[in-house]
Design an enzyme around this catalytic site. Structure first.
Site, PDB file in Angstrom:
ATOM      1  N   TYR A   1       0.838  -1.207   0.000  1.00 33.53           N
ATOM      2  CA  TYR A   1       0.000   0.000   0.000  1.00 33.53           C
ATOM      3  C   TYR A   1       0.875   1.260   0.000  1.00 33.53           C
ATOM      4  CZ  TYR A   1      -3.694   3.170   1.729  1.00 33.53           C
ATOM      5  OH  TYR A   1      -4.587   4.203   1.902  1.00 33.53           O
TER       6      TYR A   1
ATOM      7  N   LYS B   1       1.061   4.057  -2.898  1.00 34.12           N
ATOM      8  CA  LYS B   1       0.682   5.443  -2.632  1.00 34.12           C
ATOM      9  C   LYS B   1       1.830   6.407  -2.951  1.00 34.12           C
ATOM     10  CE  LYS B   1      -3.605   5.134  -1.353  1.00 34.12           C
ATOM     11  NZ  LYS B   1      -4.606   5.433  -2.401  1.00 34.12           N
TER      12      LYS B   1
HETATM   13  N1  LIG Z   1     -10.010   5.965   4.919  1.00 32.38           N
HETATM   14  C1  LIG Z   1      -8.864   6.541   5.198  1.00 32.38           C
HETATM   15  O1  LIG Z   1      -8.588   6.975   6.314  1.00 32.38           O
HETATM   16  C2  LIG Z   1      -7.824   6.705   4.100  1.00 32.38           C
HETATM   17  C3  LIG Z   1      -6.561   7.187   4.447  1.00 32.38           C
HETATM   18  C4  LIG Z   1      -5.624   7.399   3.455  1.00 32.38           C
HETATM   19  C5  LIG Z   1      -5.954   7.115   2.140  1.00 32.38           C
HETATM   20  N2  LIG Z   1      -7.184   6.619   1.821  1.00 32.38           N
HETATM   21  C6  LIG Z   1      -7.469   6.304   0.427  1.00 32.38           C
HETATM   22  O2  LIG Z   1      -8.731   6.848   0.062  1.00 32.38           O
HETATM   23  C7  LIG Z   1      -9.309   6.018  -0.958  1.00 32.38           C
HETATM   24  C8  LIG Z   1     -10.723   5.638  -0.541  1.00 32.38           C
HETATM   25  O3  LIG Z   1     -10.659   4.901   0.653  1.00 32.38           O
HETATM   26  P1  LIG Z   1     -11.943   4.581   1.548  1.00 32.38           P
HETATM   27  O4  LIG Z   1     -11.488   4.610   2.937  1.00 32.38           O
HETATM   28  O5  LIG Z   1     -13.062   5.428   1.105  1.00 32.38           O
HETATM   29  O6  LIG Z   1     -12.166   3.045   1.135  1.00 32.38           O
HETATM   30  P2  LIG Z   1     -13.527   2.203   0.891  1.00 32.38           P
HETATM   31  O7  LIG Z   1     -13.136   0.795   1.040  1.00 32.38           O
HETATM   32  O8  LIG Z   1     -14.622   2.750   1.725  1.00 32.38           O
HETATM   33  O9  LIG Z   1     -13.879   2.516  -0.647  1.00 32.38           O
HETATM   34  C9  LIG Z   1     -13.054   2.069  -1.689  1.00 32.38           C
HETATM   35  C10 LIG Z   1     -13.939   1.758  -2.883  1.00 32.38           C
HETATM   36  O10 LIG Z   1     -13.081   1.370  -3.980  1.00 32.38           O
HETATM   37  C11 LIG Z   1     -13.760   0.361  -4.730  1.00 32.38           C
HETATM   38  N3  LIG Z   1     -12.799  -0.427  -5.502  1.00 32.38           N
HETATM   39  C12 LIG Z   1     -11.854  -1.269  -5.026  1.00 32.38           C
HETATM   40  N4  LIG Z   1     -11.189  -1.854  -6.030  1.00 32.38           N
HETATM   41  C13 LIG Z   1     -11.706  -1.352  -7.181  1.00 32.38           C
HETATM   42  C14 LIG Z   1     -11.413  -1.565  -8.563  1.00 32.38           C
HETATM   43  N5  LIG Z   1     -10.465  -2.424  -8.944  1.00 32.38           N
HETATM   44  N6  LIG Z   1     -12.145  -0.891  -9.488  1.00 32.38           N
HETATM   45  C15 LIG Z   1     -13.107  -0.006  -9.093  1.00 32.38           C
HETATM   46  N7  LIG Z   1     -13.436   0.215  -7.811  1.00 32.38           N
HETATM   47  C16 LIG Z   1     -12.727  -0.454  -6.858  1.00 32.38           C
HETATM   48  C17 LIG Z   1     -14.454  -0.472  -3.674  1.00 32.38           C
HETATM   49  O11 LIG Z   1     -15.540  -1.221  -4.250  1.00 32.38           O
HETATM   50  C18 LIG Z   1     -14.904   0.600  -2.673  1.00 32.38           C
HETATM   51  O12 LIG Z   1     -16.236   1.009  -2.929  1.00 32.38           O
HETATM   52  C19 LIG Z   1      -8.365   4.833  -1.124  1.00 32.38           C
HETATM   53  O13 LIG Z   1      -7.493   5.064  -2.199  1.00 32.38           O
HETATM   54  C20 LIG Z   1      -7.589   4.825   0.155  1.00 32.38           C
HETATM   55  O14 LIG Z   1      -6.337   4.219   0.011  1.00 32.38           O
HETATM   56  C21 LIG Z   1      -8.125   6.397   2.775  1.00 32.38           C
END
Ligand SMILES: NC(=O)c1ccc[n+]([C@@H]2O[C@H](COP(=O)([O-])OP(=O)(O)OC[C@H]3O[C@@H](n4cnc5c(N)ncnc54)[C@H](O)[C@@H]3O)[C@@H](O)[C@H]2O)c1
Length: 302
Positions: A165, A169
């Site tokens: 990851y 990133k």
């Molecule tokens: N939640 C946090 O605190 C956090 C922190 C840092 C970074 N992020 C980043 O933010 C982004 C969103 O995270 P989140 O927490 O909302 O996650 P989440 O799991 O709630 O949502 C992610 C979505 O991506 C979709 N997805 C996964 N693989 C896919 C693919 N191959 N094609 C299309 N869709 C796909 C999933 O179906 C899901 O709906 C991610 O990139 C994550 O790494 C989140």
């Protein structure tokens, strides 16, 4: 956010859940037509379903907005192309993309399988490339500018149990900055948001993290996609709750040169390095050392 994106056509990947969903709703609320792109998979990337994307598109339509749902896997070239093409087919052009699709496979590096590494890098890093590539190719021909927004993470600086990851990133930042440099002349900007928000993805983090709500991330995404941010490019912004921070650009901080008589020897470096350029302390390394010391002290007293 009213009217910030009036008449713009925006693709949001990962828009079925968490941060992507909040950004898709925010874009629609700001007047954009939105492609809700989500493969509808589990946190680990399994069991695809079209219902997740359809539900958010319906939510947007119910609130008076315009959306189409696409349940494609954006880690494939075909998937990246199809989500961008969906905007062009529905509304005639593409003005911006936000890449929020992501999965997690946590494991220490010595236990991580090739598949766990590849899958995470594929969805996060290649999942940005497939969408940026197809969107920028069309934006360039349209000659109307455009905006690419990557979703990175503070974990790009290193993560104890998520090397896949973290590497992905970090790659997202390098990819986005490369796109920013290449696309500047076409009036297309490219920036990253590093969010932290309470979602199913952050739910299982085994320690206290600073996290806001997914909705807190939407205004920054809307701003970066808007004409108001056209001159902002190659930046990384942390967005957590009410806090927005800009990251420094990477650069060398100190330099040492070989003595006049010749090049460096390992011994020469050993002698010079500590008193000249030294090292740059990694903040997490310091934290780990502190935790180890606390563990030792409590074991000693127990
Ligand atoms: N939640 C946090 O605190 C956090 C922190 C840092 C970074 N992020 C980043 O933010 C982004 C969103 O995270 P989140 O927490 O909302 O996650 P989440 O799991 O709630 O949502 C992610 C979505 O991506 C979709 N997805 C996964 N693989 C896919 C693919 N191959 N094609 C299309 N869709 C796909 C999933 O179906 C899901 O709906 C991610 O990139 C994550 O790494 C989140």
């Amino acid at each position: 956010m009213t009217a910030y994106l009036e008449g713009k056509n925006i693709v949001v990947t990962g828009a079925g859940n968490g941060i992507g969903r909040a950004i898709a709703l925010g874009c629609a609320g700001a007047g954009a037509n939105v492609v809700v792109a989500d493969y509808g998979v589990s946190l680990a990337g399994a069991d695809p379903s079209s219902e997740v994307a359809e539900a958010v598109a319906a939510e947007i339509e119910e609130a008076g907005g315009t959306a189409v749902a696409v349940a494609a896997d954006i880690s494939t070239m075909q998937g990246g192309s199809s989500v961008v093409q969906a905007a062009v087919d529905a509304w005639g052009s593409i003005d911006g993309v936000v890449c929020s699709a992501g999965i997690l496979r946590e494991r220490m590096i010595f236990n991580m399988s090739e598949e766990e590494f590849d899958d995470v890098v594929r969805v996060h890093l290649k999942g940005h490339f497939t969408v940026y590539k197809h969107a920028s190719a069309i934006m360039r021909k349209q000659e109307t500018g455009g905006s690419l927004v990557g979703i990175t993470s503070g974990a790009f600086t290193g993560s104890t149990s998520q090397c896949n990851y973290s590497a992905a990133k970090g790659g997202v930042i390098s990819l986005t900055k490369s796109a920013a440099l290449a696309l500047r002349r076409y009036g297309i900007n490219a920036n990253c948001i590093a969010p932290s928000a309470k979602t199913r993805m952050s739910e299982n983090v085994p320690f206290e993290i600073e996290a806001g709500a997914p909705e807190d991330v939407a205004p920054m995404a809307v701003f970066l996609l808007s004409d108001a941010a056209q001159d902002i490019t190659a930046q990384v912004y942390t967005v957590i709750g009410p806090r927005i921070s800009v990251w420094a650009q990477f650069g060398e901080v100190r330099t040492m040169f070989a003595p006049d008589q010749g090049g460096w020897t390992p011994q020469g470096i050993e002698e010079s390095l500590p008193r000249t350029i030294g090292v740059e302390e990694h903040p997490t390394m310091a934290l780990l050392a502190q935790q180890a010391a606390q563990r030792q002290a409590s074991e000693g007293s127990g």
